[in-house]
Design a protein around this motif. Structure first.
Motif, PDB file in Angstrom:
ATOM      1  N   GLN A  79     -10.191 -11.358 -14.035  1.00 26.56           N
ATOM      2  CA  GLN A  79      -9.930 -10.032 -13.461  1.00 26.56           C
ATOM      3  C   GLN A  79      -8.741  -9.354 -14.140  1.00 26.56           C
ATOM      4  O   GLN A  79      -8.870  -8.240 -14.647  1.00 26.56           O
ATOM      5  CB  GLN A  79      -9.749 -10.105 -11.957  1.00 26.56           C
ATOM      6  CG  GLN A  79      -9.583  -8.722 -11.347  1.00 26.56           C
ATOM      7  CD  GLN A  79      -9.570  -8.759  -9.836  1.00 26.56           C
ATOM      8  OE1 GLN A  79      -9.406  -9.795  -9.228  1.00 26.56           O
ATOM      9  NE2 GLN A  79      -9.740  -7.592  -9.235  1.00 26.56           N
ATOM     10  N   PRO A  80      -7.566  -9.997 -14.217  1.00 25.49           N
ATOM     11  CA  PRO A  80      -6.462  -9.327 -14.904  1.00 25.49           C
ATOM     12  C   PRO A  80      -6.708  -9.178 -16.407  1.00 25.49           C
ATOM     13  O   PRO A  80      -6.267  -8.202 -17.019  1.00 25.49           O
ATOM     14  CB  PRO A  80      -5.240 -10.200 -14.614  1.00 25.49           C
ATOM     15  CG  PRO A  80      -5.746 -11.456 -14.043  1.00 25.49           C
ATOM     16  CD  PRO A  80      -7.129 -11.215 -13.537  1.00 25.49           C
ATOM     17  N   LYS A  81      -7.431 -10.123 -17.014  1.00 23.78           N
ATOM     18  CA  LYS A  81      -7.715 -10.030 -18.453  1.00 23.78           C
ATOM     19  C   LYS A  81      -8.551  -8.791 -18.753  1.00 23.78           C
ATOM     20  O   LYS A  81      -8.220  -8.013 -19.658  1.00 23.78           O
ATOM     21  CB  LYS A  81      -8.461 -11.289 -18.914  1.00 23.78           C
ATOM     22  CG  LYS A  81      -9.091 -11.214 -20.290  1.00 23.78           C
ATOM     23  CD  LYS A  81      -8.071 -11.011 -21.379  1.00 23.78           C
ATOM     24  CE  LYS A  81      -8.743 -10.959 -22.743  1.00 23.78           C
ATOM     25  NZ  LYS A  81      -7.904 -10.330 -23.733  1.00 23.78           N
ATOM     26  N   LEU A  82      -9.622  -8.582 -18.022  1.00 24.44           N
ATOM     27  CA  LEU A  82     -10.489  -7.430 -18.268  1.00 24.44           C
ATOM     28  C   LEU A  82      -9.782  -6.124 -17.909  1.00 24.44           C
ATOM     29  O   LEU A  82      -9.932  -5.119 -18.613  1.00 24.44           O
ATOM     30  CB  LEU A  82     -11.808  -7.588 -17.509  1.00 24.44           C
ATOM     31  CG  LEU A  82     -12.653  -8.792 -17.969  1.00 24.44           C
ATOM     32  CD1 LEU A  82     -13.900  -8.933 -17.097  1.00 24.44           C
ATOM     33  CD2 LEU A  82     -13.014  -8.714 -19.440  1.00 24.44           C
ATOM     34  N   GLN A  83      -8.988  -6.132 -16.843  1.00 21.86           N
ATOM     35  CA  GLN A  83      -8.204  -4.939 -16.499  1.00 21.86           C
ATOM     36  C   GLN A  83      -7.194  -4.615 -17.600  1.00 21.86           C
ATOM     37  O   GLN A  83      -6.986  -3.444 -17.934  1.00 21.86           O
ATOM     38  CB  GLN A  83      -7.490  -5.135 -15.156  1.00 21.86           C
ATOM     39  CG  GLN A  83      -8.412  -5.123 -13.968  1.00 21.86           C
ATOM     40  CD  GLN A  83      -7.714  -5.505 -12.668  1.00 21.86           C
ATOM     41  OE1 GLN A  83      -6.609  -6.051 -12.666  1.00 21.86           O
ATOM     42  NE2 GLN A  83      -8.378  -5.234 -11.555  1.00 21.86           N
ATOM     43  N   ALA A  84      -6.587  -5.644 -18.179  1.00 20.74           N
ATOM     44  CA  ALA A  84      -5.630  -5.436 -19.264  1.00 20.74           C
ATOM     45  C   ALA A  84      -6.329  -4.868 -20.501  1.00 20.74           C
ATOM     46  O   ALA A  84      -5.765  -4.027 -21.210  1.00 20.74           O
ATOM     47  CB  ALA A  84      -4.909  -6.746 -19.604  1.00 20.74           C
ATOM     48  N   ASN A  85      -7.557  -5.314 -20.762  1.00 18.87           N
ATOM     49  CA  ASN A  85      -8.313  -4.769 -21.895  1.00 18.87           C
ATOM     50  C   ASN A  85      -8.543  -3.267 -21.722  1.00 18.87           C
ATOM     51  O   ASN A  85      -8.351  -2.486 -22.657  1.00 18.87           O
ATOM     52  CB  ASN A  85      -9.665  -5.466 -22.040  1.00 18.87           C
ATOM     53  CG  ASN A  85      -9.552  -6.876 -22.569  1.00 18.87           C
ATOM     54  OD1 ASN A  85      -8.487  -7.337 -22.955  1.00 18.87           O
ATOM     55  ND2 ASN A  85     -10.680  -7.572 -22.577  1.00 18.87           N
ATOM     56  N   VAL A  86      -8.949  -2.871 -20.526  1.00 16.14           N
ATOM     57  CA  VAL A  86      -9.214  -1.452 -20.259  1.00 16.14           C
ATOM     58  C   VAL A  86      -7.918  -0.650 -20.360  1.00 16.14           C
ATOM     59  O   VAL A  86      -7.890   0.439 -20.959  1.00 16.14           O
ATOM     60  CB  VAL A  86      -9.887  -1.265 -18.883  1.00 16.14           C
ATOM     61  CG1 VAL A  86      -9.984   0.200 -18.510  1.00 16.14           C
ATOM     62  CG2 VAL A  86     -11.273  -1.910 -18.888  1.00 16.14           C
ATOM     63  N   ALA A  87      -6.829  -1.176 -19.808  1.00 15.36           N
ATOM     64  CA  ALA A  87      -5.536  -0.478 -19.885  1.00 15.36           C
ATOM     65  C   ALA A  87      -5.087  -0.337 -21.337  1.00 15.36           C
ATOM     66  O   ALA A  87      -4.592   0.717 -21.746  1.00 15.36           O
ATOM     67  CB  ALA A  87      -4.486  -1.224 -19.065  1.00 15.36           C
TER      68      ALA A  87
END
Length: 161
Positions: free
Chosen positions: A104-112
């Motif tokens: 969850q944080p990995k994919l959110q970090a990718n989008v950010a």
């Protein structure tokens, strides 16, 4: 959990994701950063249309650097072919059931990171075109050509975009 961590950038650190199976390890190791099938298909179509470009060129901007998948240096157009999983496609993106505390944080970090890159390139005078891996190749190439035509006038005589 082994106690190992992964730095996602921006100060975010998450637990290292222990693979859920040997198959997950094999799949993870097979992921590549460049020359994916959708990228190759788009580049082939653009080349067929007479467009010439650089691939995976390092582009620096104030506060960052990035390797767009396709770069038209004269017209300052950067094209990214985003994978549905890695960039959280609203249609096909999904959250893995295993290791959600990592994913969850990995994919959110990718989008950010994508949004930061877009903003930084735009401030530096670049046009950013983002293509989803599921987009049709002809439609994706049309979008790239529209951006090129908007930001450079007519097609160069010798196709040296």
């Amino acid at each position: 959990m082994t106690g190992r961590t992964v730095n996602l950038g921006g100060g975010e650190v998450v637990p290292y994701p222990e693979p859920s199976s040997p198959a997950a390890t094999t799949i993870g190791k097979a992921n590549v950063r460049r020359d994916t099938k959708p990228e190759i298909a788009l580049r082939s179509e653009l080349h067929r249309r007479g467009r010439r470009f650089r691939k995976d060129l390092l582009v620096r901007f104030d506060g960052g650097r990035v390797h767009p998948d396709v770069v038209f240096t004269r017209r300052k157009v950067a094209v990214f072919v985003d994978g549905c999983f890695w960039h959280s496609c609203p249609i096909h993106g999904r959250m893995p059931k295993a290791n959600p505390q990592y994913w969850q944080p990995k994919l959110q970090a990718n989008v950010a990171r994508d949004r930061r890159v877009d903003a930084g390139l735009q401030l530096a005078g670049w046009t950013v075109v983002r293509i989803w891996e599921h987009d049709g190749i002809a439609d994706a190439a049309d979008r790239v050509e529209e951006a090129l035509d908007r930001h450079g006038g007519a097609r160069p005589r010798y196709s040296g975009d």
